[in-house]
Design a protein around this motif. Structure first.
Motif, PDB file in Angstrom:
ATOM      1  N   VAL A  89       1.360  -2.093  38.969  1.00 51.42           N
ATOM      2  CA  VAL A  89       1.085  -0.657  39.093  1.00 51.42           C
ATOM      3  C   VAL A  89       2.387   0.130  39.191  1.00 51.42           C
ATOM      4  CG1 VAL A  89       0.081   1.126  40.573  1.00 51.42           C
ATOM      5  CG2 VAL A  89      -1.190  -0.982  40.123  1.00 51.42           C
ATOM      6  N   ILE A  90       3.303  -0.341  40.038  1.00 47.74           N
ATOM      7  CA  ILE A  90       4.559   0.379  40.242  1.00 47.74           C
ATOM      8  C   ILE A  90       5.371   0.450  38.949  1.00 47.74           C
ATOM      9  CG2 ILE A  90       6.818   0.269  41.374  1.00 47.74           C
ATOM     10  CD1 ILE A  90       5.391  -0.768  43.849  1.00 47.74           C
ATOM     11  N   MET A  91       5.504  -0.685  38.264  1.00 48.41           N
ATOM     12  CA  MET A  91       6.312  -0.701  37.046  1.00 48.41           C
ATOM     13  C   MET A  91       5.683   0.150  35.944  1.00 48.41           C
ATOM     14  SD  MET A  91       8.103  -4.461  36.707  1.00 48.41           S
ATOM     15  CE  MET A  91       6.721  -5.492  37.185  1.00 48.41           C
ATOM     16  N   THR A  92       4.356   0.193  35.914  1.00 49.11           N
ATOM     17  CA  THR A  92       3.686   1.051  34.931  1.00 49.11           C
ATOM     18  C   THR A  92       3.908   2.521  35.271  1.00 49.11           C
ATOM     19  OG1 THR A  92       1.971  -0.614  34.536  1.00 49.11           O
ATOM     20  CG2 THR A  92       1.478   1.638  33.866  1.00 49.11           C
ATOM     21  N   ASN A  93       3.744   2.875  36.547  1.00 48.10           N
ATOM     22  CA  ASN A  93       3.911   4.270  36.964  1.00 48.10           C
ATOM     23  C   ASN A  93       5.353   4.752  36.817  1.00 48.10           C
ATOM     24  OD1 ASN A  93       1.200   4.444  37.613  1.00 48.10           O
ATOM     25  ND2 ASN A  93       1.504   4.072  39.796  1.00 48.10           N
ATOM     26  N   GLU A  94       6.323   3.844  37.064  1.00 46.40           N
ATOM     27  CA  GLU A  94       7.726   4.229  37.011  1.00 46.40           C
ATOM     28  C   GLU A  94       8.288   4.205  35.595  1.00 46.40           C
ATOM     29  OE1 GLU A  94       9.844   5.286  39.506  1.00 46.40           O
ATOM     30  OE2 GLU A  94       7.960   5.465  40.611  1.00 46.40           O
ATOM     31  N   TYR A  95       7.583   3.564  34.684  1.00 46.86           N
ATOM     32  CA  TYR A  95       8.090   3.459  33.320  1.00 46.86           C
ATOM     33  C   TYR A  95       8.288   4.850  32.708  1.00 46.86           C
ATOM     34  CZ  TYR A  95       8.638   1.924  28.493  1.00 46.86           C
ATOM     35  OH  TYR A  95       9.138   1.687  27.234  1.00 46.86           O
ATOM     36  N   GLY A  96       9.486   5.084  32.236  1.00 46.18           N
ATOM     37  CA  GLY A  96       9.794   6.380  31.646  1.00 46.18           C
ATOM     38  C   GLY A  96      10.324   7.401  32.625  1.00 46.18           C
ATOM     39  N   ARG A  97      10.006   7.251  33.911  1.00 53.18           N
ATOM     40  CA  ARG A  97      10.464   8.237  34.889  1.00 53.18           C
ATOM     41  C   ARG A  97      11.959   8.142  35.113  1.00 53.18           C
ATOM     42  NH1 ARG A  97       7.072   8.147  40.265  1.00 53.18           N
ATOM     43  NH2 ARG A  97       8.511   9.856  40.683  1.00 53.18           N
ATOM     44  N   SER A  98      12.485   6.911  35.169  1.00 53.78           N
ATOM     45  CA  SER A  98      13.923   6.775  35.401  1.00 53.78           C
ATOM     46  C   SER A  98      14.724   7.109  34.159  1.00 53.78           C
ATOM     47  CB  SER A  98      14.266   5.350  35.869  1.00 53.78           C
ATOM     48  OG  SER A  98      14.067   4.409  34.842  1.00 53.78           O
ATOM     49  N   TYR A  99      14.041   7.307  33.025  1.00 48.86           N
ATOM     50  CA  TYR A  99      14.744   7.750  31.820  1.00 48.86           C
ATOM     51  C   TYR A  99      15.138   9.217  31.951  1.00 48.86           C
ATOM     52  CZ  TYR A  99      15.819   8.256  26.849  1.00 48.86           C
ATOM     53  OH  TYR A  99      16.458   8.482  25.664  1.00 48.86           O
ATOM     54  N   ARG A 100      14.460   9.922  32.838  1.00 46.46           N
ATOM     55  CA  ARG A 100      14.813  11.300  33.111  1.00 46.46           C
ATOM     56  C   ARG A 100      15.785  11.329  34.284  1.00 46.46           C
ATOM     57  NH1 ARG A 100       9.173  11.453  32.829  1.00 46.46           N
ATOM     58  NH2 ARG A 100       8.991  11.843  35.058  1.00 46.46           N
ATOM     59  N   PRO A 101      16.732  12.259  34.289  1.00 43.59           N
ATOM     60  CA  PRO A 101      17.718  12.314  35.368  1.00 43.59           C
ATOM     61  C   PRO A 101      17.117  12.444  36.754  1.00 43.59           C
ATOM     62  CG  PRO A 101      18.387  13.714  33.536  1.00 43.59           C
ATOM     63  CD  PRO A 101      16.973  13.250  33.244  1.00 43.59           C
ATOM     64  N   GLU A 102      15.954  13.098  36.856  1.00 46.00           N
ATOM     65  CA  GLU A 102      15.357  13.320  38.179  1.00 46.00           C
ATOM     66  C   GLU A 102      14.541  12.130  38.660  1.00 46.00           C
ATOM     67  OE1 GLU A 102      12.488  15.055  35.116  1.00 46.00           O
ATOM     68  OE2 GLU A 102      14.655  14.911  35.444  1.00 46.00           O
ATOM     69  N   GLY A 103      14.394  11.101  37.845  1.00 45.68           N
ATOM     70  CA  GLY A 103      13.599   9.939  38.248  1.00 45.68           C
ATOM     71  C   GLY A 103      14.254   9.154  39.369  1.00 45.68           C
ATOM     72  N   ARG A 104      13.434   8.502  40.175  1.00 46.39           N
ATOM     73  CA  ARG A 104      13.964   7.672  41.245  1.00 46.39           C
ATOM     74  C   ARG A 104      14.406   6.332  40.664  1.00 46.39           C
ATOM     75  NH1 ARG A 104      13.987   7.326  46.712  1.00 46.39           N
ATOM     76  NH2 ARG A 104      13.846   5.266  47.686  1.00 46.39           N
ATOM     77  N   GLY A 105      15.446   5.778  41.237  1.00 47.85           N
ATOM     78  CA  GLY A 105      15.947   4.515  40.729  1.00 47.85           C
ATOM     79  C   GLY A 105      17.015   4.743  39.678  1.00 47.85           C
ATOM     80  N   MET A 106      17.693   3.667  39.292  1.00 45.22           N
ATOM     81  CA  MET A 106      18.767   3.766  38.322  1.00 45.22           C
ATOM     82  C   MET A 106      18.228   4.203  36.969  1.00 45.22           C
ATOM     83  SD  MET A 106      22.127   3.231  37.990  1.00 45.22           S
ATOM     84  CE  MET A 106      22.726   1.912  39.060  1.00 45.22           C
ATOM     85  N   ASN A 107      18.739   5.323  36.475  1.00 44.73           N
ATOM     86  CA  ASN A 107      18.316   5.820  35.173  1.00 44.73           C
ATOM     87  C   ASN A 107      18.609   4.773  34.107  1.00 44.73           C
ATOM     88  OD1 ASN A 107      19.287   7.251  32.539  1.00 44.73           O
ATOM     89  ND2 ASN A 107      17.834   8.658  33.498  1.00 44.73           N
TER      90      ASN A 107
END
Length: 205
Positions: A89-107
């Motif tokens: 669930v986490i990896m699916t929800n986070e997918y693409g978010r860290s590609y944006r500068p505001e995403g949590r985790g290493m872009n």
């Protein structure tokens, strides 16, 4: 009597300025690459003078080191929560978010830039090694932790192997983000469900 409040206010201002520089640098590194992003461009993005930036960071490499350390602080905070996350669930929800500068985790794009620079800069290479070790140790700790404590009760050897595979999976998805940010999330979740539960299964030999 007023020395401490002034000092605390100055420290807070300095930390805010430092954060502003790091955020601006990440935007520039993502947009232009490490070597394409000049200190002048970072200063313009941060809306401050280049001279002020040099008061906080002596070089772009120093900024990269600070970004990695910032990620380690966030990671250690997450580790301290002792939760039992659903990785699929986490990896699916986070997918693409860290590609944006505001995403949590290493872009994702930034991670590729830092990884490339690590092949040329020993200090950055050492910082990434520390980051990798922290991630893998955290996964190992989570996998070996008792179920009642939010873990999966894996044996030490199995936990080490699967921590490595989870780390490869996480990093592989970050690479995929840079190439396919619009990947169908239902397909991704189904694919992860084929793999992740097996990696967490204490009975799997």
């Amino acid at each position: 009597m007023n020395a401490r409040p002034r000092s605390e206010k100055a420290e807070a201002r300095a930390e805010a300025q430092r954060k502003r520089i790091l955020d601006a640098a990440q935007h520039c590194f993502i947009e232009h690459g490490f070597h394409g992003a000049s200190m002048a461009a970072i200063a313009e993005t941060a809306q401050m003078s280049a001279g002020l930036i040099y008061r906080y960071f002596e070089s772009k490499s120093a900024i990269i080191l600070a970004i990695v350390e910032e990620q380690l602080v966030l990671l250690r905070a997450d580790i301290g929560r002792n939760t039992c996350p659903d990785f699929a669930v986490i990896m699916t929800n986070e997918y693409g978010r860290s590609y944006r500068p505001e995403g949590r985790g290493m872009n994702a794009a930034l991670l590729l830039e830092i990884s490339a620079e690590a092949t040329r800069d020993p200090q950055i290479a050492a910082a990434l090694d520390d980051y990798d070790t922290t991630v893998r140790d955290a996964l190992h700790d989570w996998l070996t932790r008792a179920r009642e404590a939010g873990g999966h009760a894996l044996a030490d050897d199995a936990a080490r192997r699967r921590a490595l595979m989870l780390q490869c999976l996480i990093e592989g998805l970050k690479l995929r983000e840079t190439r396919e940010p619009g990947l169908d999330r239902a397909l991704l979740f189904a694919a992860l469900q084929d793999v992740v539960p097996r990696l967490l299964d204490a009975d799997l030999r």
